[in-house]
Design a protein around this motif. Structure first.
Motif, short mmCIF file in Angstrom:
data_model
loop_
_atom_site.label_atom_id
_atom_site.label_comp_id
_atom_site.label_asym_id
_atom_site.label_seq_id
_atom_site.Cartn_x
_atom_site.Cartn_y
_atom_site.Cartn_z
N THR A 145 -3.33 -3.36 -10.92
CA THR A 145 -4.12 -2.49 -10.05
C THR A 145 -4.74 -3.28 -8.90
OG1 THR A 145 -4.60 -1.09 -11.95
CG2 THR A 145 -5.95 -0.77 -10.00
N SER A 146 -5.12 -4.54 -9.16
CA SER A 146 -5.69 -5.36 -8.09
C SER A 146 -4.66 -5.61 -6.99
CB SER A 146 -6.20 -6.69 -8.65
OG SER A 146 -5.15 -7.61 -8.94
N LYS A 147 -3.39 -5.73 -7.37
CA LYS A 147 -2.35 -5.95 -6.37
C LYS A 147 -2.05 -4.66 -5.60
CE LYS A 147 -1.83 -10.27 -7.29
NZ LYS A 147 -2.24 -11.32 -6.31
N LEU A 148 -2.11 -3.53 -6.30
CA LEU A 148 -1.94 -2.25 -5.62
C LEU A 148 -3.04 -2.03 -4.60
CD1 LEU A 148 -0.52 0.49 -5.35
CD2 LEU A 148 -1.89 1.30 -7.29
N VAL A 149 -4.29 -2.30 -4.99
CA VAL A 149 -5.41 -2.17 -4.06
C VAL A 149 -5.27 -3.20 -2.94
CG1 VAL A 149 -7.91 -2.38 -3.82
CG2 VAL A 149 -6.95 -1.21 -5.80
N GLY A 150 -4.82 -4.41 -3.28
CA GLY A 150 -4.63 -5.43 -2.27
C GLY A 150 -3.67 -5.00 -1.17
N GLU A 151 -2.62 -4.30 -1.55
CA GLU A 151 -1.69 -3.82 -0.52
C GLU A 151 -2.29 -2.71 0.33
OE1 GLU A 151 2.38 -3.31 -1.44
OE2 GLU A 151 2.52 -5.14 -2.64
N GLU A 152 -3.16 -1.91 -0.26
CA GLU A 152 -3.89 -0.92 0.55
C GLU A 152 -4.84 -1.62 1.51
OE1 GLU A 152 -3.60 2.39 0.84
OE2 GLU A 152 -1.83 2.17 -0.41
N LEU A 153 -5.47 -2.71 1.06
CA LEU A 153 -6.32 -3.49 1.95
C LEU A 153 -5.50 -4.12 3.08
CD1 LEU A 153 -8.63 -5.31 -0.64
CD2 LEU A 153 -9.20 -3.34 0.80
N ALA A 154 -4.29 -4.55 2.75
CA ALA A 154 -3.40 -5.10 3.78
C ALA A 154 -3.11 -4.06 4.85
CB ALA A 154 -2.10 -5.59 3.14
N ALA A 155 -2.80 -2.84 4.42
CA ALA A 155 -2.51 -1.77 5.38
C ALA A 155 -3.75 -1.44 6.21
CB ALA A 155 -2.02 -0.53 4.63
N LYS A 156 -4.92 -1.46 5.57
CA LYS A 156 -6.17 -1.22 6.29
C LYS A 156 -6.39 -2.28 7.36
CE LYS A 156 -9.83 -3.12 5.33
NZ LYS A 156 -10.62 -4.28 5.87
N THR A 157 -6.12 -3.54 7.01
CA THR A 157 -6.32 -4.64 7.95
C THR A 157 -5.39 -4.51 9.15
OG1 THR A 157 -6.93 -6.05 6.08
CG2 THR A 157 -6.40 -7.15 8.15
N VAL A 158 -4.17 -4.08 8.91
CA VAL A 158 -3.22 -3.87 10.00
C VAL A 158 -3.73 -2.79 10.95
CG1 VAL A 158 -0.92 -2.98 10.54
CG2 VAL A 158 -1.20 -4.71 8.74
N ARG A 159 -4.21 -1.69 10.37
CA ARG A 159 -4.72 -0.59 11.21
C ARG A 159 -5.92 -1.04 12.03
NH1 ARG A 159 -3.73 2.30 6.37
NH2 ARG A 159 -5.95 2.17 5.78
N LYS A 160 -6.80 -1.79 11.41
CA LYS A 160 -8.05 -2.17 12.06
C LYS A 160 -7.88 -3.25 13.10
CE LYS A 160 -12.76 -3.76 10.97
NZ LYS A 160 -13.70 -4.15 9.88
N HIS A 161 -7.05 -4.26 12.79
CA HIS A 161 -7.00 -5.45 13.63
C HIS A 161 -5.66 -5.64 14.37
CE1 HIS A 161 -10.88 -6.96 12.29
NE2 HIS A 161 -10.53 -6.72 11.04
N GLY A 162 -4.64 -4.89 13.99
CA GLY A 162 -3.37 -4.99 14.70
C GLY A 162 -2.55 -6.22 14.37
N ILE A 163 -2.91 -6.95 13.31
CA ILE A 163 -2.08 -8.08 12.87
C ILE A 163 -0.96 -7.56 11.99
CG2 ILE A 163 -4.05 -9.66 12.99
CD1 ILE A 163 -4.14 -9.52 9.89
#
Length: 296
Positions: A145-163
């Protein structure tokens, strides 16, 4: 490049530091403790990445071009499920946010455990074989579950910062000359074998390093996930016959041949030009020096 590597004294992280520093990149390694030894082109800081201030200060001060996030609790059974989940999610959140603020692209080690089969209370079959990155994700444990949430955080970071963020999903990581697969292979009996949620898949740490490098060099658009597994299972047996013997059944949609891995790496081959180069048949007894800075 200037690269920050978290989990720098851990299994995969230390090999990643060793490779990129040896290639002439300027590497900053972060972990809970500094290693005793040194490495040309690499410096190290003792940092608790679960603390936002420490994580942000260490990463932003280095002004990296890229961040490779390999820190965290690597499996269930190391500590409680709650601590595993919280540690992995907190560190990922802080590292991704710092990388985004620095404008640094990220490659990080997610896991095939997010599909839920590896640590399920009751083992279950995937919907189809081979498993690809689009397969439904049903974790029941703190690690997956931590890895599943981690990938959601990755997607959030892309949306927010454009990296860009590449989530690498390795299976059981093995180290040349120190494979643990031999004992399991010798003890395996199809008549009595328990189901294995990783379906007897594995990956050599050198192939983890090479897919991290391929992801950093590729033009990854947004957030993408990639499998990192060896081409075959580590039992030396037909994969479908093995799964059927242990689980008592197979998915209706099953397109595996021979000893082929239950996980497809076709996406990494297509997008990154990456393929696994190492097999247990050679690597179990290979004499390969690991990162020297850990032994000093």
């Amino acid at each position: 490049m200037k690269i920050v590597v978290t989990g720098a004294t851990g299994g995969a992280g230390s090999w990643i530091v060793d490779h990129f520093a040896s290639e002439g990149h300027e590497v900053l390694g972060l972990d809970l403790e500094r290693p005793a030894g040194e490495h040309e082109n690499a410096s190290f800081l003792a940092v608790d990445l679960a603390e936002q201030g420490q994580a942000w200060e260490a990463i932003l001060a280095h002004d990296p071009d890229a961040v490779v996030h390999a820190a965290g609790i690597p499996r269930m059974g190391e500590t409680t499920g709650t601590e595993t989940f919280l540690t992995n999610v907190e560190t990922a959140y802080h590292v991704f946010e710092a990388a985004g603020r620095a404008g640094a692209d990220v490659v990080w080690t997610s896991s095939e455990s997010l599909y839920g089969t590896a640590f399920a209370a009751e083992p279950f079959l995937p919907d189809y074989l081979p498993i690809d990155e689009a397969h439904p994700q049903r974790p029941e444990d703190g690690y997956g579950t931590s890895k599943l949430v981690g990938e959601e955080l990755a997607a959030k970071t892309v949306r927010k910062h454009g990296i860009s963020v590449a989530s690498i999903r390795p299976s059981w990581i093995q180290y040349p000359g120190e494979y643990h697969t031999a004992d399991e292979r010798e003890a395996f009996d199809p008549e009595t074998a328990d189901p294995a949620g990783h379906f007897w898949s594995y990956v050599d740490v050198r192939d983890v390093v090479s897919i991290v490098e391929a992801a950093l060099e590729a033009d990854v658009d947004g957030h993408e996930a990639y499998h990192a597994m060896a081409a075959e299972n580590y039992l030396g047996r037909p994969t479908t016959e093995t799964i059927e013997a242990a689980f008592g059944d197979l998915p209706e949609d099953c397109a595996l041949e021979g000893e082929e891995s239950a996980f497809s790496t076709a996406k990494a081959r297509r997008d990154l030009g990456w393929e696994p180069a190492h097999s247990w048949r050679d690597a179990e007894t290979a004499a390969v020096d690991g990162p020297a800075f850990l032994a000093d």
